[in-house]
Design an enzyme around this catalytic site. Structure first.
Site, short mmCIF file in Angstrom:
data_model
loop_
_atom_site.label_atom_id
_atom_site.label_comp_id
_atom_site.label_asym_id
_atom_site.label_seq_id
_atom_site.Cartn_x
_atom_site.Cartn_y
_atom_site.Cartn_z
CE LYS A 258 -3.12 2.66 3.07
NZ LYS A 258 -3.97 2.66 4.29
CE LYS A 270 -6.22 8.84 8.15
NZ LYS A 270 -6.79 7.78 8.98
CD GLU A 342 -6.62 5.30 2.69
OE1 GLU A 342 -7.53 5.45 3.53
OE2 GLU A 342 -5.45 5.01 3.02
NE ARG A 344 -10.70 -0.93 4.59
CZ ARG A 344 -11.17 -1.06 5.82
NH1 ARG A 344 -12.31 -1.71 6.03
NH2 ARG A 344 -10.54 -0.56 6.85
#
Ligand code: BES
Ligand code: MN
Ligand code: ZN
Length: 490
Positions: A258, A270, A342, A344
């Site tokens: 990732k 966030k 995001e 995943r």
């Protein structure tokens, strides 16, 4: 990178600004008899007075007690159960201390060590010397310290120990690459920058490199990955590095990372507090790149493909929204419940794309969930997999690398939590078991190969100083990847 060499000399007679001596708890004089004699008994008195007991990470710095080395640094290893791990930790601390003192070079001694231990000490020295000072102005002349440039390991210089040295340099080098990329801020370490580094690694090692941009990914049908990338004007990059150390018809091991160069959360933004840490959201990708460099240098006898998905997750007028549904590369539709889940979405398309290379096995690493940090803290990587044997293989590789992992379940009962009202699956299962539901989501896109997933959210970087390692990236999962691949191709 730190230059590490071997030398078979006598520690008492070595002319060096710093001799680091790694000792077990309650050390006997036996291993350091020559040094003690050279110090006219100063070491014996030090031990007798219990000024140094050899507990783990304990250090004692002595000046002017022997003729050869200008300083002695005693380093405690505690009660040693795993010699390689203890020596590595001591070597890391030695180099870190030498770096702080500004002595320029050091000699490391812990009696005779074998090839494997030499590898560990070498990687440890390189880790301890590592720092990221590229963005700081040089200090004024008066405050300048000599950077640690050279380290010598005192042990017999044989073919075996030289091989250990070379292996340690390969692994230490890979870890340094990963840590540097991780530490680099998001405005400098962009997806394009990662692609550039992959290009350098390919060039240096003769690897095959393929880079896909937005248009190519669109053509491939990677709408899940591209949903994340649609919030940023930066070009997303899918990077493929191929190492061919095995036969042409041998199926490759595939490492997937990732690479969120920054994760703001997107529209599901966030909180501001600590958001800067999300520059580390590409540690999986950095791990793949570092491992590919090390694997090539180790000349492992197998085929390995590294796949990195690089982009940033930004809120903007073009960003994906909660409630959006996208069609993945695999074919399944995904409802985006939370744009901050995001990683995943990127990995789903990478894991599906991996089938193209007819993998023997796929292992991904991702700073995937805060929930994994809650579950395991910072001491263990969360390890998941579709194949028990593979999970055990990963766990022992991780242990060997000194990057421990711990298994978490992938039971069908958890699948309920990621069922969507409108699509085949949704990208968030809520807070309970968040690391597991994230892994369950990834599993939806795995077909035709054994798969393991490493959630490195808690282990890839540290928000505090860890005695042997500074605050920042740890180098995880480079060691795990390398040991895993090495274990397969031995
Ligand atoms: N990159 C984060 C996970 C993360 C959090 C890594 C803290 C390191 C430290 C990931 O993209 C994320 O935001 N995950 C969410 C998922 C949730 C919205 C379902 C999380 O963990 O909160
Ligand atoms: Mn996120
Ligand atoms: Zn993320």
């Amino acid at each position: 990178m730190l230059n590490v060499q071997l030398n078979a000399g006598n520690p008492a007679e070595t002319g060096t600004p710093l001799l680091a001596i790694a000792l077990v708890e309650n050390p006997s004089l036996a291993g350091i008899a020559a040094l003690d004699t050279a110090s006219s008994g100063a070491l014996a008195r030090t031990l007798e007075m219990k000024d140094f007991r050899g507990t783990r990470d304990e250090t004692l710095h002595l000046t002017g007690v022997v003729k050869g080395p200008r300083r002695l640094l005693l380093i405690g290893m505690g009660a040693v159960t795993d010699r390689r791990a203890s020596l590595k930790r001591a070597a890391t601390l030695a180099a870190r201390t030498a770096q702080r003192l500004g002595v320029g070079e050091l000699v490391f001694y812990s009696g005779q060590i074998n090839a494997e231990e030499t590898e560990s000490v070498t990687a440890g020295l390189i880790a301890g010397a590592w720092e990221y000072a590229e963005l700081k102005s040089p200090p004024p002349e008066a405050e300048k310290r000599k950077p640690l440039e050279r380290a010598v390991i005192l042990t017999s210089n044989t073919d075996d120990t030289r091989r250990g040295l070379a292996n340690g340099q390969a692994i230490g080098g890979g870890q340094s690459i990963a840590r540097r990329l991780a530490m680099m801020p998001g405005n400098l370490c962009t997806p394009d920058y990662l692609a550039g580094v992959a290009g350098e690694i390919a060039e240096r090692n003769g690897l095959e490199l393929t880079i896909l941009g937005r248009a190519e990914m669109q053509a491939e049908g990677m709408a899940s990955f591209l949903a994340v990338a649609q919030g940023t004007p930066q070009e997303p990059r899918l990077i493929v590095l191929k190492y061919k150390g095995g036969g042409a018809d041998e199926k490759p091991v595939i490492l997937v990372g990732k690479g969120l160069c920054f994760d703001s959360g997107g529209i599901s933004i966030k909180p501001a507090q600590g958001m800067e840490m999300m520059k580390f959201d590409m540690c999986g990708a950095a791990g793949v790149l570092g491992a590919m460099d090390a694997i090539a240098l180790l000349k492992l006898k197998g085929n390995v493909v590294g796949i990195v998905g690089a982009t940033t997750n930004m809120p903007s007028g073009t960003a994906m929204n909660p409630g959006d549904v996208v069609k993945s590369h695999f074919g399944k539709s995904i409802e985006v419940i939370n744009t901050d889940a995001e990683g995943r979405l990127v990995l789903a398309d990478l894991l599906s794309y991996a089938r193209k290379f007819q993998p023997a096995v796929v292992v991904d690493a991702a700073t995937l969930t805060g929930a994994c940090v809650i579950a395991l803290g910072h001491c263990a990587t969360g390890v998941f997999g579709t194949d028990e044997e593979l999970v055990n293989e990963i766990l022992s590789a991780a242990k060997k690398a000194g990057e421990p992992g711990w298994p978490l379940p992938l039971w069908d009962d958890y699948k309920e939590l990621i069922k969507s009202d409108v699509a085949d699956v949704k990208n968030s299962g809520g807070r309970p078991g968040g690391a597991i539901t994230a892994a369950m989501f990834l599993k939806e896109f795995v077909e035709g190969y054994p798969w393991a997933h490493l959630d490195i959210a808690g282990t890839a970087y540290s928000e505090t100083d860890l005695v042997v390692l500074p605050k920042g990236p740890t180098g995880v999962p480079v060691g795990t990847f390398v040991e895993f691949v090495r274990g397969r191709f031995r």
